[in-house]
Write a protein that holds these residues in place. Structure first.
Motif, PDB file in Angstrom:
ATOM      1  N   TYR A  58       0.822  -1.211   0.000  1.00 34.76           N
ATOM      2  CA  TYR A  58       0.000   0.000   0.000  1.00 34.76           C
ATOM      3  C   TYR A  58       0.858   1.265   0.000  1.00 34.76           C
ATOM      4  O   TYR A  58       0.528   2.248  -0.664  1.00 34.76           O
ATOM      5  CB  TYR A  58      -0.935   0.004   1.210  1.00 34.76           C
ATOM      6  N   CYS A  59       1.942   1.247   0.747  1.00 34.62           N
ATOM      7  CA  CYS A  59       2.820   2.422   0.785  1.00 34.62           C
ATOM      8  C   CYS A  59       3.520   2.631  -0.560  1.00 34.62           C
ATOM      9  O   CYS A  59       3.722   3.767  -0.993  1.00 34.62           O
ATOM     10  CB  CYS A  59       3.859   2.278   1.894  1.00 34.62           C
ATOM     11  N   LYS A  60       3.901   1.526  -1.222  1.00 31.97           N
ATOM     12  CA  LYS A  60       4.559   1.635  -2.524  1.00 31.97           C
ATOM     13  C   LYS A  60       3.593   2.135  -3.595  1.00 31.97           C
ATOM     14  O   LYS A  60       3.990   2.870  -4.501  1.00 31.97           O
ATOM     15  CB  LYS A  60       5.135   0.285  -2.928  1.00 31.97           C
ATOM     16  N   ASN A  61       2.337   1.754  -3.500  1.00 37.28           N
ATOM     17  CA  ASN A  61       1.357   2.124  -4.521  1.00 37.28           C
ATOM     18  C   ASN A  61       0.696   3.471  -4.262  1.00 37.28           C
ATOM     19  O   ASN A  61       0.313   4.165  -5.214  1.00 37.28           O
ATOM     20  CB  ASN A  61       0.270   1.044  -4.614  1.00 37.28           C
ATOM     21  N   TYR A  62       0.559   3.843  -2.989  1.00 36.59           N
ATOM     22  CA  TYR A  62      -0.240   5.039  -2.672  1.00 36.59           C
ATOM     23  C   TYR A  62       0.507   6.042  -1.796  1.00 36.59           C
ATOM     24  O   TYR A  62      -0.120   6.781  -1.033  1.00 36.59           O
ATOM     25  CB  TYR A  62      -1.536   4.623  -1.970  1.00 36.59           C
ATOM     26  N   TRP A  63       1.831   6.102  -1.923  1.00 33.58           N
ATOM     27  CA  TRP A  63       2.578   7.104  -1.157  1.00 33.58           C
ATOM     28  C   TRP A  63       2.169   8.513  -1.544  1.00 33.58           C
ATOM     29  O   TRP A  63       2.181   9.434  -0.722  1.00 33.58           O
ATOM     30  CB  TRP A  63       4.075   6.923  -1.381  1.00 33.58           C
ATOM     31  N   TRP A  64       1.785   8.694  -2.800  1.00 31.92           N
ATOM     32  CA  TRP A  64       1.414  10.033  -3.294  1.00 31.92           C
ATOM     33  C   TRP A  64       0.110  10.538  -2.669  1.00 31.92           C
ATOM     34  O   TRP A  64      -0.018  11.726  -2.350  1.00 31.92           O
ATOM     35  CB  TRP A  64       1.300  10.005  -4.820  1.00 31.92           C
ATOM     36  N   SER A  65      -0.867   9.629  -2.496  1.00 38.43           N
ATOM     37  CA  SER A  65      -2.123  10.057  -1.862  1.00 38.43           C
ATOM     38  C   SER A  65      -1.908  10.346  -0.386  1.00 38.43           C
ATOM     39  O   SER A  65      -2.638  11.147   0.211  1.00 38.43           O
ATOM     40  CB  SER A  65      -3.196   8.980  -2.036  1.00 38.43           C
ATOM     41  N   GLN A  66      -0.896   9.705   0.189  1.00 33.77           N
ATOM     42  CA  GLN A  66      -0.534   9.973   1.579  1.00 33.77           C
ATOM     43  C   GLN A  66      -0.031  11.404   1.729  1.00 33.77           C
ATOM     44  O   GLN A  66      -0.459  12.146   2.616  1.00 33.77           O
ATOM     45  CB  GLN A  66       0.548   8.980   2.013  1.00 33.77           C
ATOM     46  N   LEU A  67       0.891  11.814   0.849  1.00 30.57           N
ATOM     47  CA  LEU A  67       1.479  13.148   0.934  1.00 30.57           C
ATOM     48  C   LEU A  67       0.537  14.240   0.456  1.00 30.57           C
ATOM     49  O   LEU A  67       0.734  15.419   0.773  1.00 30.57           O
ATOM     50  CB  LEU A  67       2.780  13.196   0.128  1.00 30.57           C
TER      51      LEU A  67
END
Length: 410
Positions: A101-110
């Protein structure tokens, strides 16, 4: 667990409502956030006569939240998954959003949009709150500026908005058939949890109610100016009423989550919709009483100097606590035996370790970046002041461009 039935019995007992009803604590932070933001915003905008540096208003908030978040995100992507091992290691990391999940959605996190883009595939599942908080902050000028501009706005538009949000939340919960039993980690299925997160727990539009209640409280406190002395009987009545209200919102979870709970009684939508606003209402009195000097021992306890160090690392504790729990759980190689004493023992140990790692995060990253930001704003403020003083004998009130909310952080 070797004794799954004992664990299930404990989770469904009245003693475990601090777990099943503990999610109400999240709305404590939303209420406080709305109250502080409103109070500081109205106080500052009045000084600068409505000339708010909106770029700095948003930039400061993004820096404040993102520095620590970026560090733990980088840790999750590069180092953390290499630190442990065991038969459950990768399974636990994936379950709590530390691998794919972090590899795929790091951008939505930031970008703080993961509660809508990928609510059930969140990178570091506990950070959904940051998306809600940031989105409310971004939208806050649409409420706070009219509130300052038009005095009746807070008494007309916000109550209507609260009514609309209550109705919409009730309809969402009712139409999706969401049940309170989903709060129990044992009773709920994966599909139940996904529906709960997607439609109710993570979206900003269902969590904005308690934030708006904090906004109303901040507006009321700001206009109060000088705290008034309240009658003793009224203060006692409000304290007893608020404490009973908050306690009942936690305890009433028990009869709604047990196995023999009747599915024919439509209490779930009502509790899910109104429990958090009622909890927030009781909390609003606690905040107001402490502000006006009617807090008594509660205000004394919350004002102890011992809380100052913890208050400075509280955000870092929020970011790092799941790392401690996941590391401990992922490295397990034997089946555990459940007991309430062992559970509290682990909670205490997790808290101590979290404080240690949070202190490191704060001292190495948060504090230095924050000091650089404050220094920069002060430097810009001094240059702005010199330029204003050189104007044509105008008696202008030169304000530091640093928002008041920054200067109040100690």
């Amino acid at each position: 667990m070797m004794n799954n039935q004992a664990e299930k019995h404990y989770i469904n007992s009245l003693l475990a409502t601090y777990i099943t009803g503990g999610t109400l604590c999240v709305d404590t932070f939303l209420t406080i956030s709305g109250c502080l933001l409103t109070y500081t915003f109205l106080k500052h905008i009045e000084k600068v006569k409505g000339k708010i540096p909106w770029g700095i208003f948003y930039l400061h908030r993004y820096i404040r939240l993102t520095v620590g978040l970026f560090v733990v995100l980088l840790l999750a992507l590069t180092i953390f998954y290499k630190l442990g091992s065991g038969p459950l290691w990768h399974f636990v990391l994936d379950k709590f959003g530390f691998l794919g999940y972090c590899k795929n959605y790091w951008w939505s996190q930031l970008l703080y949009i993961q509660n809508y883009v990928n609510p059930n595939e969140s990178c570091m599942i506990h950070t959904w709150y940051l998306s809600v908080d940031m989105q409310l902050y971004v939208l806050s000028p649409l409420i706070l500026y009219p509130m300052w501009r038009w005095k009746k706005f807070a008494h007309t538009v916000i109550p209507i908005l609260l009514l609309v949000l209550h109705i919409s939340t009730f309809l969402i919960v009712y139409s999706k058939n969401l049940k309170l039993k989903y709060l129990s980690p044992i009773e709920s299925t994966l599909e139940d949890v996904h529906n709960w997160n997607t439609y109710y727990y993570s979206p900003t539009h269902t969590r904005a109610i308690t934030w708006l209640m904090g906004v109303l409280l901040g507006h009321f406190i700001y206009n109060l100016k000088t705290p008034k002395k309240l009658k003793r009987k009224f203060v006692i009545f409000m304290w007893i009423g608020s404490l009973i209200l908050m306690l009942s919102m936690v305890l009433v979870v028990h009869p709604l989550t047990v196995d023999d709970y009747s599915k024919e009684i439509p209490w779930d939508p009502l509790y899910i919709t109104f429990s958090r606003p009622l909890w927030s209402a009781g909390l609003c009195w606690v905040i107001f009483a402490c502000y006006t000097g009617h807090g008594g021992p509660v205000n004394w306890f919350l004002s102890l100097n011992a809380w100052i160090p913890l208050s400075r690392i509280s955000y870092s504790m929020y970011l790092t606590h799941l790392f401690v729990q996941v590391f401990k759980l992922g490295r397990s190689r034997t089946t555990k035996y459940f007991s309430p004493f062992d559970t509290f023992n682990e909670i205490f140990a997790d808290t101590v370790l979290t404080i240690f790692f949070a202190t490191c995060l704060y001292l190495l990253f948060e504090c230095p970046i924050f000091n650089l930001e404050v220094w920069y704003y002060k430097f810009v403020g001094k240059k702005s002041q010199k330029k204003e003083n050189a104007d044509k004998n105008r008696n202008c009130i030169v304000e530091n461009v640093l928002p008041l909310s920054i200067r109040q952080i100690k």
